[in-house]
Design a protein around this motif. Structure first.
Motif, PDB file in Angstrom:
ATOM      1  N   LEU A 127       2.028 -24.524 -64.449  1.00 34.55           N
ATOM      2  CA  LEU A 127       3.339 -24.244 -65.046  1.00 34.55           C
ATOM      3  C   LEU A 127       3.187 -23.520 -66.368  1.00 34.55           C
ATOM      4  O   LEU A 127       3.948 -22.606 -66.679  1.00 34.55           O
ATOM      5  CB  LEU A 127       4.094 -25.547 -65.308  1.00 34.55           C
ATOM      6  N   GLU A 128       2.181 -23.919 -67.169  1.00 33.75           N
ATOM      7  CA  GLU A 128       1.960 -23.257 -68.459  1.00 33.75           C
ATOM      8  C   GLU A 128       1.583 -21.792 -68.235  1.00 33.75           C
ATOM      9  O   GLU A 128       2.022 -20.916 -68.977  1.00 33.75           O
ATOM     10  CB  GLU A 128       0.857 -23.959 -69.262  1.00 33.75           C
ATOM     11  N   ILE A 131       4.852 -19.994 -67.441  1.00 35.89           N
ATOM     12  CA  ILE A 131       5.696 -19.842 -68.630  1.00 35.89           C
ATOM     13  C   ILE A 131       5.078 -18.798 -69.559  1.00 35.89           C
ATOM     14  O   ILE A 131       5.778 -17.981 -70.157  1.00 35.89           O
ATOM     15  CB  ILE A 131       5.869 -21.206 -69.344  1.00 35.89           C
ATOM     16  N   ARG A 135       6.697 -15.250 -70.656  1.00 35.80           N
ATOM     17  CA  ARG A 135       6.820 -14.877 -72.070  1.00 35.80           C
ATOM     18  C   ARG A 135       6.215 -13.505 -72.318  1.00 35.80           C
ATOM     19  O   ARG A 135       6.782 -12.661 -73.005  1.00 35.80           O
ATOM     20  CB  ARG A 135       6.117 -15.939 -72.927  1.00 35.80           C
TER      21      ARG A 135
END
Lengths: 428, 428
Positions: A127-128, A131, A135
């Motif tokens: 998930l990081e 994300i 970004r």
């Protein structure tokens, strides 16, 4: 208490299905995972491209298993296994004893000996990661909107993806759609056609595990969407300003790695033989060679079909292995005969090309185009873990298809771009 | 081109409504914000307590303003203003010229001269704050589940909130519900009653800006939910292990700051007089004293009602100021007479107490209990920025109320807890 202790390391597709398959067995299960959530990786690219929110494709493991009373969940990082003492070692030196151990820790990005590329070309596994890629994409557009120098602006508006397997293809289609739709209605100084998505593949076709005609169809569909596809191109260098492949230098501030994965280091933990991707060569019942009390499954296991072809690193394969291991353990605990050796049933290969097309290879039949997209969508919604997510993902997709608006375009944990933006932002 | 240049700093409630109010004016607007999104702060505590996802209460500014052609958005950090040159300075030394400037940069946490408390007691102002607090709460439960020492476990299961204004009250009610419901169905070694939420307030009642009887009702409701409320207690120290207030030491691994805010440093930027919270004492038309081309609004402005009471730092006040400034600027540009001085119309004060009760003070009438909760819910959904979020927030709330399941319990950007968990995790 006193029941047979099963320790499962990893709450992905494989590990979770072991735990669930043991719901009625007389065992005490401990599930260890570094994260508190199970992630539906097949839709991760949609978080990276702002179509879905993180909570739409991830669920706390405790939530999923809340009704199963024979499992205890510990959020912790495993650092080693002591097969002689039959214990798992955690980062804080705690030892967790087991009678049976299941290793299902999955894969991570592999940069073919070029680990220094990772900082410039993140992969998509967590998930990081998703994300962070979201970004990166959105900040590149923000920086381009402010950049007066045409050359620098072009590099900001060039998104390179390395590797044209399902992840690379899905990212490419989704990125060009996200980028162009965002620019179209929301930016003033840049235009949709300024955006370039370049998909770089070392082999001679995209989706090499699909049939030739589906590869061709996918290639043409990507090109129609506006993706530049470079086939037969080995990447030689990646840095903060772009990618070098073949004789070409592509200035690109955003590079995504979708070219290779390697297994987590379980082979080292248990002293087992591994293939070159680090996967343990397991026995037909999915145990580690010479260690009948240790099962190795999912992306850390190397298994062959009866015809000699490898079992693919796909979610359905992981789930089948998890269910199989649960059966083996149940039989052992109940004193029943061992099940037949594991046989993988291939359900099919799927990949989407943007939000209107997909290719599906069921083996016995194939689909492509919008009809394949619908099959893909229904299948993925069906496999989501709970009802709420099915409803929310369906609504999110409906919303995007009706309005074209992707609502998850949030930049979090980032800093505003300045005129030399991306180098700084990566620390954010 | 050549039109009157309006620069708006800050895309919160106040700044956004200036921009929107100028949609039909003959001006060129530049909106500067450090973040790419507008945040619906009144529901931020629900992200911190896992009821809503970040994307349900935040929208990219570019999305909100996509149809307004006279605005350009730049994601950048403002570091100063040069009123003589009529320019705004960005972090990268770029200068943005203005004819009219609107400063709406909002407030941040203030620790009353104890900035060292911030690392132990985060406040709740941004999406990152909310995601960080959510991570802190969920990791504390994970660590408690593994902690054999009863004293340490108690400190892990004690959540302290400092300040009993609306944010503190809403956090307290929501945290005890989140914590107990999570523990009830998802943990094995800890029990719902082990969780303690302690609300610490320096004044002699909760919600001091509400009527006495609503304060009393709120106090009793919180106590019924199981919240310990400590009134008249000044905090003397906060560290990694807990809070000291009055003569008491409360061991608590999780401390949340909801006690005070201070304005962003705009007063310093423009050399204006400020009150002790750092807010600029503005003229009746919301301009900075002696600077008719600079408006200061929202949480950075100090404004009095005709009766001498201060205009509160609430979303409706910020929005009214934004709309007013848009009218003043429009009138100036069109050469019309200036509008009457700004008059704040107080619509009411609202606060929820858990997920079934609320208090509302409309001035002319008051509500409390479940009926107030419904008014609160309808009002908040109505004020969400777009239709999709209205639908999704409504569905999320319906889901939670029907099933009790909070789906956004994800820990991202964190590390698995070890036996000395929180000190390390805070870096994650």
């Amino acid at each position: 208490m006193g029941a047979h202790r099963v320790v499962v390391v990893g709450g992905g597709f494989a590990g979770l299905d072991v735990v669930r398959g043991l719901a009625d067995a007389d065992v005490d299960i401990t599930l260890l995972d570094r994260r508190n959530h199970h992630l539906f990786q097949p839709l991760l690219y949609q978080v990276a491209t702002a179509s879905l929110s993180p909570s739409e494709i991830a669920w706390p493991l405790r939530h999923i298993l809340r009704r199963q009373r024979n499992v205890r969940i510990i959020m912790a990082t495993v650092t080693d296994v002591d097969p002689a003492a039959k214990e798992v070692l955690l980062e804080d030196q705690t030892r967790v004893p087991y009678d049976t151990l299941v290793l299902a820790t999955g894969a991570q990005h592999a940069y073919f000996g070029h680990d220094e590329w990772e900082q410039f070309a993140p992969g998509l596994k967590t998930l990081e990661d998703a994300i962070g890629i979201r970004r990166k994409l959105l900040l590149a557009l923000e920086a381009a909107e402010r950049e007066p120098d045409p050359e620098k602006r072009e590099a900001l508006l060039t998104f390179a993806i390395i590797g044209a397997g399902p992840t690379g293809v899905e990212m490419a289609g989704s990125m060009i759609e996200l980028g162009r739709a965002s620019i179209q209605d929301q930016f003033r100084a840049i235009r949709p056609d300024d955006l370039r998505v370049v998909l770089i593949e070392g082999g001679d076709r995209v989706l090499s595990n699909f049939d030739d005609d589906l590869s061709d169809y996918t290639l043409k569909s990507l090109q129609q969407l506006g993706v530049h596809v470079e086939l037969g191109q080995m990447v030689k260098a990646i840095d903060a300003d772009g990618v070098t492949f073949g004789d070409q230098r592509l200035p690109a501030k955003t590079v995504i790695w979708a070219a290779g994965v390697a297994a987590s280091p379980v082979a080292k933990w248990i002293g087992a033989e591994a293939d070159k991707a680090g996967r343990v060569l397991v026995a037909p019942n999915l145990t580690a060679p010479g260690k009948p009390d240790i099962f190795v499954i999912g992306d850390v296991a190397s298994i062959k079909n009866p015809d000699g072809s490898p079992v693919p690193g796909l979610a359905p394969a992981a789930k089948q292995q998890g269910a199989y291991v649960a059966k083996v353990i149940s039989a052992r605990v109940a004193g029943n005969a061992a099940p037949e050796p594991f046989r993988y049933k291939h359900a099919g290969s799927l990949a989407t090309i943007g939000k209107r097309s997909a290719v599906i290879d069921f083996g016995w039949t194939k689909f492509r185009g919008w009809f394949a997209w619908w099959i893909w969508g229904v299948a993925h919604i069906y496999f989501l873990v709970d009802l709420k997510n099915r409803i929310f993902v369906l609504l999110s997709w409906l919303w995007i298809s009706l309005t074209g608006q992707r609502s998850a375009r949030l930049i979090t944990h980032g800093r505003a771009p300045s005129h030399t933006p991306l180098d700084e932002v990566e620390d954010g």
